[in-house]
Design an enzyme around this catalytic site. Structure first.
Site, mmCIF file in Angstrom:
data_model
loop_
_atom_site.group_PDB
_atom_site.id
_atom_site.type_symbol
_atom_site.label_atom_id
_atom_site.label_comp_id
_atom_site.label_asym_id
_atom_site.label_seq_id
_atom_site.Cartn_x
_atom_site.Cartn_y
_atom_site.Cartn_z
ATOM 1 N N CYS A 196 19.181 36.103 26.060
ATOM 2 C CA CYS A 196 20.281 37.255 25.660
ATOM 3 C C CYS A 196 20.878 38.185 26.708
ATOM 4 C CB CYS A 196 19.560 37.962 24.289
ATOM 5 S SG CYS A 196 17.615 38.806 25.252
ATOM 6 N N TYR B 64 -25.093 12.769 24.226
ATOM 7 C CA TYR B 64 -25.256 13.595 23.549
ATOM 8 C C TYR B 64 -26.584 13.366 22.073
ATOM 9 C CZ TYR B 64 -26.945 18.810 23.606
ATOM 10 O OH TYR B 64 -27.987 19.847 22.716
ATOM 11 N N GLU C 121 -24.441 12.584 34.641
ATOM 12 C CA GLU C 121 -23.395 11.596 34.239
ATOM 13 C C GLU C 121 -22.249 11.944 34.532
ATOM 14 O OE1 GLU C 121 -24.093 13.162 29.417
ATOM 15 O OE2 GLU C 121 -26.429 12.616 30.379
ATOM 16 N N ASP D 86 -12.847 12.969 30.549
ATOM 17 C CA ASP D 86 -12.109 13.867 30.533
ATOM 18 C C ASP D 86 -11.229 13.531 29.197
ATOM 19 O OD1 ASP D 86 -10.321 15.901 30.509
ATOM 20 O OD2 ASP D 86 -9.478 15.666 32.504
ATOM 21 N N CYS E 20 17.308 38.830 30.874
ATOM 22 C CA CYS E 20 17.175 37.899 30.491
ATOM 23 C C CYS E 20 17.511 36.596 30.370
ATOM 24 C CB CYS E 20 16.939 38.216 28.780
ATOM 25 S SG CYS E 20 16.054 36.831 27.461
ATOM 26 N N LYS F 141 -18.457 13.793 33.727
ATOM 27 C CA LYS F 141 -17.848 14.575 32.841
ATOM 28 C C LYS F 141 -16.483 13.914 32.239
ATOM 29 C CE LYS F 141 -17.130 19.000 32.357
ATOM 30 N NZ LYS F 141 -15.889 19.168 31.473
ATOM 31 N N PHE G 254 1.188 -1.648 -0.405
ATOM 32 C CA PHE G 254 -0.297 -0.216 0.101
ATOM 33 C C PHE G 254 0.843 1.470 -0.178
ATOM 34 C CE2 PHE G 254 -2.360 3.064 2.088
ATOM 35 C CZ PHE G 254 -3.905 3.094 1.296
ATOM 36 N N ASP G 255 1.664 1.055 0.667
ATOM 37 C CA ASP G 255 2.859 2.723 1.017
ATOM 38 C C ASP G 255 3.350 2.703 -0.285
ATOM 39 O OD1 ASP G 255 1.943 2.473 3.759
ATOM 40 O OD2 ASP G 255 3.695 1.894 4.338
ATOM 41 N N ARG H 250 -14.580 19.651 17.949
ATOM 42 C CA ARG H 250 -14.844 20.518 18.841
ATOM 43 C C ARG H 250 -15.045 21.322 17.749
ATOM 44 N NH1 ARG H 250 -14.376 24.477 22.664
ATOM 45 N NH2 ARG H 250 -16.496 25.007 22.618
ATOM 46 N N SER I 194 -20.038 24.997 24.970
ATOM 47 C CA SER I 194 -19.888 24.076 26.624
ATOM 48 C C SER I 194 -20.667 24.364 27.942
ATOM 49 C CB SER I 194 -18.038 24.797 26.709
ATOM 50 O OG SER I 194 -18.131 26.363 26.879
ATOM 51 N N GLU J 87 -17.197 12.183 23.844
ATOM 52 C CA GLU J 87 -15.659 12.061 24.808
ATOM 53 C C GLU J 87 -15.399 11.149 23.591
ATOM 54 O OE1 GLU J 87 -15.967 15.329 25.836
ATOM 55 O OE2 GLU J 87 -14.302 15.181 26.632
HETATM 56 S S1 IVH Z 1 -23.055 17.338 27.043
HETATM 57 C C1 IVH Z 1 -24.550 20.758 25.209
HETATM 58 N N1 IVH Z 1 -22.070 15.764 28.901
HETATM 59 O O1 IVH Z 1 -17.515 18.637 28.413
HETATM 60 C C2 IVH Z 1 -23.577 20.242 25.820
HETATM 61 N N2 IVH Z 1 -20.623 17.163 28.038
HETATM 62 O O2 IVH Z 1 -17.377 21.606 29.545
HETATM 63 C C3 IVH Z 1 -23.148 19.225 25.789
HETATM 64 N N3 IVH Z 1 -18.297 16.264 28.427
HETATM 65 O O3 IVH Z 1 -17.509 19.955 24.983
HETATM 66 C C4 IVH Z 1 -22.045 18.307 26.496
HETATM 67 N N4 IVH Z 1 -18.399 14.156 29.421
HETATM 68 O O4 IVH Z 1 -16.261 17.690 25.272
HETATM 69 C C5 IVH Z 1 -21.806 16.464 27.857
HETATM 70 N N5 IVH Z 1 -21.319 13.768 30.296
HETATM 71 C C6 IVH Z 1 -21.174 14.682 29.246
HETATM 72 C C7 IVH Z 1 -19.482 15.132 29.378
HETATM 73 C C8 IVH Z 1 -19.868 16.289 28.195
HETATM 74 C C9 IVH Z 1 -17.600 15.239 28.956
HETATM 75 C C10 IVH Z 1 -17.387 17.452 27.789
HETATM 76 C C11 IVH Z 1 -18.144 17.653 26.129
HETATM 77 C C12 IVH Z 1 -17.908 18.955 26.099
HETATM 78 C C13 IVH Z 1 -17.428 19.577 27.664
HETATM 79 C C14 IVH Z 1 -18.117 21.225 28.074
#
Ligand code: IVH
Length: 669
Positions: free
Chosen positions: A408, A225, A112, A116, A405, A114, A35-36, A135, A81, A172
């Site tokens: 420099c 979402y 839920e 990272d 500095c 969040k 392929f390469d 994003r 966000s 995420e």
């Molecule tokens: S909902 C309009 N749910 O956090 C709302 N975001 O600080 C859309 N993230 O940009 C986001 N876990 O990348 C949502 N359970 C969760 C999440 C989540 C991580 C992130 C996501 C977002 C950022 C916002």
């Protein structure tokens, strides 16, 4: 014998087929090496026939490891966000505001994790993944479909039934702890820089130009979402459960919560339980479950009112200061850095932490060999938040800011009213010169491929490039004369420089390294000025009239263009053919006054333009946008799924409701 142009066509279609076999069918017919070789052959032919260039050529895709970055597209719905909170009381207050806004309607929340990692938007058509977009800046993102296809937990073809023909699902992309540790161990062994945390590693991996490497690193994805016009249910939770049945990975932690009490218990539970999860989380997210209620609550400019993030408290560690060093940035700003005895913090090893500036360093009153508290919140760079005075060594001296500095030797100056010390030797201080050039060639600026930190330093040392304008006089033979430069990489750089001439004006402005002018400000300034001559001539008060430009930025812009060295660079860039104006037809002011004196409220989902585009159109034609319907509203511009409360109010007040076609007709489009 086929001609070379015919050969190009032949190779392209062959490579498309192999790409499909490999990425979509997972059934390659040829080896990676074969392929390469085909790809190399095509690249070579294409470089000899620029007239046959085609953005759809397989060489332009990430299937090749020399691809030139990613295509960008506009998000169908902007990626916003979340508002952050840091205490249970804040979350309760948010829930209280929701109750109030919904005037006593019963409300269910969904709790839920969040995650990272790095946000992703996936588009499915007829059950097939057609596009994956990062994003980006929330409005435009990079198309990373080829990389995302390698993530095994993301379905390429949905299972079951009931999914809409067209929908978007967001989530995420994360690098699980185990994969993160493995990756960093490999990098350490290879002498490569380590990733600071799984989030950086996930984001970095997603942007790799080599999907095979992406696949190897073991990314994972959680979805949270769903967006679209024909979602199966009228609430978030059931939609996510449906998504799970179609093959998506939806976290088991997702829970419906029926009272503020249950919300609090959810927080208390996950504050510690999250440490057992296989992936990094930096908080929790609470959402209003009912989509109708979500619609009624709506959005602020930055985030939905129907959701909130609760951030876990940053973890803190105590470690000993080895010494303070001083970094020189591209703007000449000197940043003090605490070099520490390595310490484990939120799963990563910390050796350096920013002390920000002289004021902060003084406030902390840091002495030699002090024991320091290091914290890592959401940000990448850990910070020093305090000193353990009991552990101070007798006779230890206070750490002082340097007077000259470190790069420099020039005496530093302090700008009135600023906390920063600056090296004024703009054109003679190595890290500043090289830093500006590095910034200029960066992906979000001129996007000149193939030039990294080391190349810039090498070009500078060889006397070939002393400022950004010099790049445009580089010849391939000068590059191949440098150590370690093969002909192909020299070609790539020269091609990249040539292509950078078409980079839009706003990015050129950002690339110039005007103090305080970041990406967003550059956009606004470029759009308002229209071209470089007007921009250079704008006095401070007129600059300040531009949105987001305050006195400090205006002064920085005026000073920048008052400097003859900068004017010369601009002239040389212009002479080289770099874009110095907004595209033809661009007009900064209103286009018409067809909507002068009219106030419009936008509601619902549209198909011909995004909501933001409609807002911009209203302003362009002299009208005003408003978020809520009142007696002063002249029209409601309604899309699909307009909120019932708004509809009722508009009808009650007798305000005309127009759809997008009527609106576009109104403004003569
Ligand atoms: S909902 C309009 N749910 O956090 C709302 N975001 O600080 C859309 N993230 O940009 C986001 N876990 O990348 C949502 N359970 C969760 C999440 C989540 C991580 C992130 C996501 C977002 C950022 C916002």
């Amino acid at each position: 014998m086929p001609s070379e142009l015919e050969l190009i066509e032949q190779l392209r279609s062959e490579l498309h087929r192999h790409n499909h076999n490999y990425y979509v069918l997972n059934a390659p017919e040829i080896s990676d090496r074969e392929f390469d070789l085909l790809m190399k052959q095509l690249e070579e032919l294409e470089s000899r026939h620029p007239e046959a260039a085609d953005p759809n050529s397989p060489t332009q895709r990430v299937g090749s490891d020399i691809s030139k970055g990613f295509d960008q597209v506009r998000h169908i719905y902007p990626m916003l966000s979340l508002a952050n909170t840091y205490s249970i009381a804040d979350v309760d207050a948010w829930a209280g505001r929701i109750d109030e806004a919904l005037q006593g309607q019963p409300v269910t929340f969904v709790g839920e994790m969040k995650f990272d990692g790095t946000g992703i938007s996936l588009i499915y058509e007829h059950g097939r993944l057609v596009r994956a977009v990062t994003r980006g800046d929330g409005v435009m993102g990079d198309v990373v479909t080829d990389n995302v296809r390698t993530i095994r937990s993301i379905p390429l073809q949905l299972m079951g039934e009931g999914y809409p023909d067209f929908f978007e699902i967001r989530g995420e992309i994360v690098l699980p702890w185990a994969a993160f540790d493995r990756l960093n161990a490999e990098r350490e062994a290879a002498g490569e820089p380590l990733f600071a945390n799984p989030r950086n590693a996930a984001a970095g991996t997603l942007k790799l130009q080599n999907p095979a490497e992406v696949a190897r690193r073991g990314l994972d994805a959680y979805l949270y979402y769903m967006l679209g016009e024909n979602l199966p249910f009228d609430n978030h939770y059931d939609n996510m459960m449906a998504a799970r049945s179609w093959g998506f990975k939806v976290s088991d932690a997702m829970t419906r919560l029926h009272s503020i009490d249950e919300v609090d218990r959810f927080i208390n539970h996950w504050d510690t339980a999250r440490k057992e999860l296989p992936v990094a989380t930096d908080g929790l997210v609470f959402k209003v479950n009912s989509l109708r209620q979500q619609l009624n609550l709506g959005f602020t400019a930055k985030s939905p009112r129907w959701a909130v993030a609760y951030k876990f408290a940053a973890e803190r560690a105590l470690t000993r200061l080895r010494f303070v060093s001083f970094d020189v940035g591209r703007m000449g700003i000197i940043t003090p850095v605490a070099n520490l005895e390595p310490v484990l913090l939120s799963g990563t090893i910390v050796k350096r932490a920013s002390l920000h500036n002289d004021d902060i360093m003084r406030a902390l009153d840091i002495h030699e060999h002090d024991m320091l508290y290091v914290e890592k919140g959401g940000e990448i760079i850990p910070k020093i938040t305090g000193v353990d005075l009991d552990a101070r060594q007798p006779g230890a001296e206070r750490v002082r800011f340097v007077s000259h500095c470190p790069a420099c030797g020039t005496q530093l100056v302090r700008v009135e009213g600023e906390a920063a010390w600056v090296c004024p030797n703009k054109y003679g201080c190595f890290p500043q010169i090289v830093g500006r050039i590095e910034h200029f060639v960066g992906r979000r600026m001129m996007n000149i491929d193939g030039i990294g930190e080391e190349t810039v330093a090498a070009l500078f040392r060889a006397g070939l490039v002393r400022n950004i304008a010099d790049l445009y006089s580089l010849r391939p033979e000068q590059l191949t004369g440098l150590e370690g430069f093969a002909e192909t990489s020299a070609r790539r750089i020269v091609d990249g420089i040539e292509q950078s001439k078409t980079v839009p004006f706003e990015r050129v402005i950002y690339a110039l390294s005007i103090p305080f002018v970041g990406e967003t400000t550059a956009k606004k300034v470029a759009a308002a000025a229209g071209d470089i001559d007007r921009l250079m001539a704008l006095p401070a008060p007129e600059l300040e009239a531009i949105e987001d430009v305050g006195p400090r930025i205006a002064e920085a812009i005026v000073n920048y263009f008052a400097d003859p060295a900068n004017r010369e660079i601009v002239e040389r860039l212009r002479a080289a053919g770099v874009t110095m104006a907004m595209p033809e037809g661009h007009d900064a002011g209103p286009v018409s006054d067809l909507l002068a004196g009219k106030t419009l409220v936008i509601s619902g989902v549209f198909s011909r333009h995004s909501r933001d585009e409609y807002k911009a159109l209203i302003e362009k034609h002299g009208g005003k946008n408003s978020g809520s319907i009142s007696k002063k509203t002249d029209y409601v511009l309604a899309g699909d799924n307009m909120g019932p409360a708004k509809l009722e109010k508009a009808e009650k007040l007798g305000i005309p409701i127009i759809d997008e076609n009527e609106f576009l007709a109104m403004i003569g489009e």
